[in-house]
Design an enzyme around this catalytic site. Structure first.
Site, PDB file in Angstrom:
ATOM      1  N   HIS A  64       0.841  -1.198   0.000  1.00  0.00           N
ATOM      2  CA  HIS A  64       0.000   0.000   0.000  1.00  0.00           C
ATOM      3  C   HIS A  64       0.880   1.253   0.000  1.00  0.00           C
ATOM      4  CE1 HIS A  64      -2.288  -3.303   1.783  1.00  0.00           C
ATOM      5  NE2 HIS A  64      -3.391  -2.694   1.383  1.00  0.00           N
ATOM      6  N   HIS A  72      -2.018  -0.914   7.229  1.00  0.00           N
ATOM      7  CA  HIS A  72      -1.613  -1.177   5.841  1.00  0.00           C
ATOM      8  C   HIS A  72      -0.580  -0.160   5.362  1.00  0.00           C
ATOM      9  CE1 HIS A  72      -5.159   1.527   5.664  1.00  0.00           C
ATOM     10  NE2 HIS A  72      -4.481   2.119   4.686  1.00  0.00           N
ATOM     11  N   GLY A  83      -3.485  -3.443  11.617  1.00  0.00           N
ATOM     12  CA  GLY A  83      -3.877  -3.936  10.296  1.00  0.00           C
ATOM     13  C   GLY A  83      -5.362  -4.165  10.272  1.00  0.00           C
ATOM     14  N   LEU A 120      -8.498  -2.913  10.907  1.00  0.00           N
ATOM     15  CA  LEU A 120      -8.729  -1.489  11.111  1.00  0.00           C
ATOM     16  C   LEU A 120      -9.471  -1.220  12.413  1.00  0.00           C
ATOM     17  CD1 LEU A 120      -9.529  -0.377   7.463  1.00  0.00           C
ATOM     18  CD2 LEU A 120      -7.429  -0.010   8.758  1.00  0.00           C
ATOM     19  N   HIS A 154      -4.226   3.026  -3.546  1.00  0.00           N
ATOM     20  CA  HIS A 154      -4.333   2.532  -2.166  1.00  0.00           C
ATOM     21  C   HIS A 154      -3.554   1.241  -1.953  1.00  0.00           C
ATOM     22  CE1 HIS A 154      -6.027   1.145   1.643  1.00  0.00           C
ATOM     23  NE2 HIS A 154      -6.287   0.002   1.039  1.00  0.00           N
ATOM     24  N   GLU A 207     -17.687  -4.695  24.675  1.00  0.00           N
ATOM     25  CA  GLU A 207     -16.825  -5.883  24.732  1.00  0.00           C
ATOM     26  C   GLU A 207     -15.654  -5.802  23.765  1.00  0.00           C
ATOM     27  OE1 GLU A 207     -20.886  -7.260  26.140  1.00  0.00           O
ATOM     28  OE2 GLU A 207     -20.121  -6.022  24.493  1.00  0.00           O
ATOM     29  N   PHE A 223     -20.713 -13.581  24.736  1.00  0.00           N
ATOM     30  CA  PHE A 223     -20.474 -12.241  24.214  1.00  0.00           C
ATOM     31  C   PHE A 223     -18.997 -11.937  24.024  1.00  0.00           C
ATOM     32  CE2 PHE A 223     -24.711 -11.545  26.375  1.00  0.00           C
ATOM     33  CZ  PHE A 223     -25.403 -11.838  25.213  1.00  0.00           C
ATOM     34  N   HIS A 253     -28.101 -16.261  24.776  1.00  0.00           N
ATOM     35  CA  HIS A 253     -27.029 -16.077  25.741  1.00  0.00           C
ATOM     36  C   HIS A 253     -26.240 -17.359  26.009  1.00  0.00           C
ATOM     37  CE1 HIS A 253     -29.057 -12.332  26.363  1.00  0.00           C
ATOM     38  NE2 HIS A 253     -28.336 -11.998  27.421  1.00  0.00           N
TER      39      HIS A 253
END
Length: 720
Positions: A69, A109, A157, A159, A303, A452, A478, A514
């Protein structure tokens, strides 16, 4: 529509202040220098050449790899220059110096930019390393990896992870400063600097983390947002039209905009203003041009693909470089960045002198500081963990976990964490410990809120900063929200502790939304992750021994809501081998094995007692540790000639390594009382005795080999 191309130019009006200059001897301070031929070069010129050198190195690396990139490194070069050359304190000769500022490239990147800066500033990263960009086992991987490259703090990396890590670093700095600093001794005093792009700000994890940062008022967190208006699909107008600045104002951040890419002085002034703002984290929206100088600048085409030989030659020529030369750092640019090495060494020497005086004035604090930097555990921590007998009151293993945390917390001030708004349910509260908030920076209980994913990523940053062992609690189901960060924890070799309660259909009435079924399988499939599911109090203490000693491997404590009695034959030490023979029941020769984990181990014992012949029960709180034991020991536990069946109230994938048949969940759960659900799904003595008989009958008369008696292949890992 994409903005029209702009000619490559940079105004380099210089700010008067440069913190590095004050640390240099007079004969090394910047000014007008004399070249070999006597021509004078202004420092304005060397700044321009330095930024353009960064751009070219940022483009040459993807070109050499034929992959990567180049666009973001070319666009972000001015930001990196101001950060590394003018704002940050660090010592390239000692990347782990605790007094350093932290830098995070969240848009990972763009790592060719970070590698170029590390090389220029004098870290142990050579031009030959840059030439090996994206090659197997090189020190310049395709995205930053904290274990591969000196000077890289966190693996970015995916994002949004890096910016969220940076929030954790800023939390760590604020807490450790409150804990260790004394009048005249700011032994913890640094900023966390970040670059991120549009993609990071679109990922939900940064919304969670930056909301938390604003709530906490993390004033030493500074973010420059690379506003280039381009993503892979094209212009951001396709999908991202919100007002980022107003959103961050709503989070409680200090916001600034530098709208002109050429305004280097404006960027400097904005960062300086951010450093003065101590009550709020800062975001600076800085307009950039992706692929600046390329024929494809300002478009998505630059990019994620190399420029090509013709375009990169054109770029070099437009910057005033020889298009026929590659991997060149002009002599004046090299000298300009050499000042970073001298200033960094001076900064660390000054800090070391201060720390020596601090140690004389506050010896106990200094000793604790050094112990925590080394990640050494304090004396007596193992002995502090609770032990239980079968006569002790049965409770959920989540309760035993809370006892363990509170047993070691007074001895381990580095243990800092909390819960994603589930403190009573996760049993993570630390007695007598304040919350970490704006007004109580010395507090070490974290209120992560219902975030979380951010919790996992923030804990990664806390661990990466050093001197802390973060823990965070949520329901096992979760942790799925957090898996993006959890995977980076394991990849990064961070000894973070996840407390995951309500681990099966045993949580009852909350139902299948759950009740985790597949989560154990997901976590166990992750390399470098210890998944710990204790059966009772002693096993929970043993799991904490494993987790706290594993500084390079994260652990997930998988804990029950329902009560688990203390079983005969358990001990904390038995857990350390991952699996062990809990007991054998019945008469005659051994003819069957039941293997189980967690709350189902007590059921396996009752099933074994009801079966004819002699049945062995194996408790397996940690498959990963058992797999690391010598084959001889593993074959003692699961010998040839004996059929094995596993019992676990979860998906059955993975058990085929040990058992000839696996009894577990084949569907989602149901809302109802826990006891009724175990009956409904067949987790009863009567049903399991019948199932075991079917398995024995299937193998009757056959030569039964242990499931461990198979060819073993060498595990191939990273060279780093």
């Amino acid at each position: 529509q994409p903005r029209p191309r702009r000619r490559p130019r940079v105004r380099t009006l210089l700010a008067a202040a440069d913190p590095f200059q004050a640390l240099l001897p007079e004969d090394m301070k910047r000014g007008v220098d004399e070249s070999a031929n006597g021509a004078k070069r202004s420092k304005q010129d060397v700044v321009t050449r330095s930024i353009n050198t960064i751009r070219i190195l940022g483009a040459e690396q993807p070109e050499a790899a034929r992959s990567g990139h180049p666009g973001a490194p070319m666009g972000c070069a001015p930001i990196a220059y101001v950060y590394f050359r003018e704002m940050m304190k660090y010592n390239p000769a000692n990347p782990s110096w605790m007094g350093r500022d932290r830098f995070v490239l969240s848009n990972g990147h763009a790592c060719a930019l970070q590698y170029a800066m590390l090389h220029l500033c004098g870290y142990d990263l050579s031009i030959d390393d840059l030439k090996q960009f994206r090659q197997a086992d090189s020190r310049t991987p395709g995205h930053p990896e904290n274990f591969a490259t000196p000077g890289v703090e966190v693996s970015t990396g995916p994002l949004g992870q890096g910016l969220s890590n940076a929030v954790g670093m800023a939390i760590a700095e604020a807490h450790l400063a409150a804990h260790f600093n004394r009048e005249g001794f700011p032994v913890v005093d640094n900023y966390t600097y970040v670059i991120c792009g549009d993609g990071c700000l679109q990922e939900g994890v940064t919304s969670e983390a930056c909301s938390l940062a604003g709530h906490l008022g993390l004033g030493k967190l500074i973010l420059v947002y690379d506003d280039n208006s381009i993503t892979i699909d094209g212009d951001t107008s396709l999908s991202f039209t919100e007002d980022v600045v107003r959103r961050y104002e709503a989070y409680g951040w200090h916001t600034q905009v530098v709208p002109d890419y050429d305004d280097l002085d404006g960027l400097r002034a904005a960062i300086a203003a951010a450093k003065e703002e101590t009550a709020r984290p800062s975001i600076i929206k800085y307009r950039t041009v992706i692929g600046f100088g390329s024929a494809k600048e300002g478009t998505e085409a630059v990019h994620g693909a190399p420029l090509g030989a013709a375009d990169i030659a054109s770029v070099k020529a437009s910057y005033g470089f020889d298009p026929e030369e590659s991997w060149v750092v002009p002599a004046d640019v090299a000298e300009h960045f050499a000042e970073c090495r001298a200033a960094g060494a001076a900064a660390e020497a000054e800090w070391t002198t201060m720390f020596e005086a601090y140690a004389a004035a506050h010896p106990e604090l200094a000793a604790e500081f050094q112990r925590r930097v080394a990640r050494a555990l304090p004396d007596g921590w193992r002995e502090a963990l609770p032990r239980f007998t079968p006569a002790d009151k049965p409770q959920g293993t989540r309760k035993y976990s809370g006892m363990c945390l509170n047993a070691v917390a007074p001895l381990m001030p580095e243990l800092m964490g909390g819960s994603a708004d589930l403190t009573p349910s996760n049993s993570t509260a630390l007695k007598g410990v304040e919350d970490f908030q704006r007004a109580t920076r010395a507090g070490r209980y974290m209120r992560f809120g219902i975030r979380e994913h951010a919790m996992s990523s923030v804990m990664n940053g806390m661990f990466a900063y050093g001197m802390l062992r973060p823990f965070g609690g949520t329901f096992l189901n979760f942790i799925g929200y957090a898996l993006g960060g959890v995977r980076v924890t394991a990849l990064s070799r961070f000894g973070v502790l996840y407390v995951a309660t309500h681990d099966s259909i045993g949580l009852g009435e909350d139902g299948p939304t759950h009740q985790p079924v597949e989560m154990l399988e997901s976590l166990r499939s992750m390399p470098n992750m210890n998944v710990l599911r204790p059966a009772d109090g002693n096993e929970t203490s043993g799991c904490y021994m494993i987790a706290l000693e594993a500084t390079a491997t994260p652990s997930v404590m998988v804990l029950s809501r329902q009560d688990c009695p203390h079983l005969e034959g358990t001990s904390p030490e038995a857990v350390l081998r991952g699996a062990y023979v809990l007991g054998e029941y019945g008469d005659g020769d051994l003819d069957f094995i039941l293997a189980s984990t967690g709350s189902e181990v007590q059921l396996a014992v009752e099933v074994a007692k009801a079966m004819p012949g002699k049945t062995r029960v194996v408790s397996m709180p940690c498959m990963e540790l058992f797999d690391q034991q010598p084959l001889e020991y593993r074959m003692e536990v699961f010998p040839d000639g004996v059929v094995c069946m596993s019992i676990e109230a979860a998906g059955t994938s993975g058990w085929a390594k040990y058992s000839h048949a696996a009894f577990g969940m084949q569907s989602y759960g149901v809302s109802g009382k826990a006891a009724d659900l175990f009956v409904k799904f067949g987790f009863t003595v009567e049903n399991l005795v019948e199932r075991a008989a079917q398995v024995k009958q299937h193998y009757e008369g056959a030569a039964v080999l242990s499931r461990l008696n198979v060819p073993a292949f060498e595990i191939i890992t990273s060279a780093h």
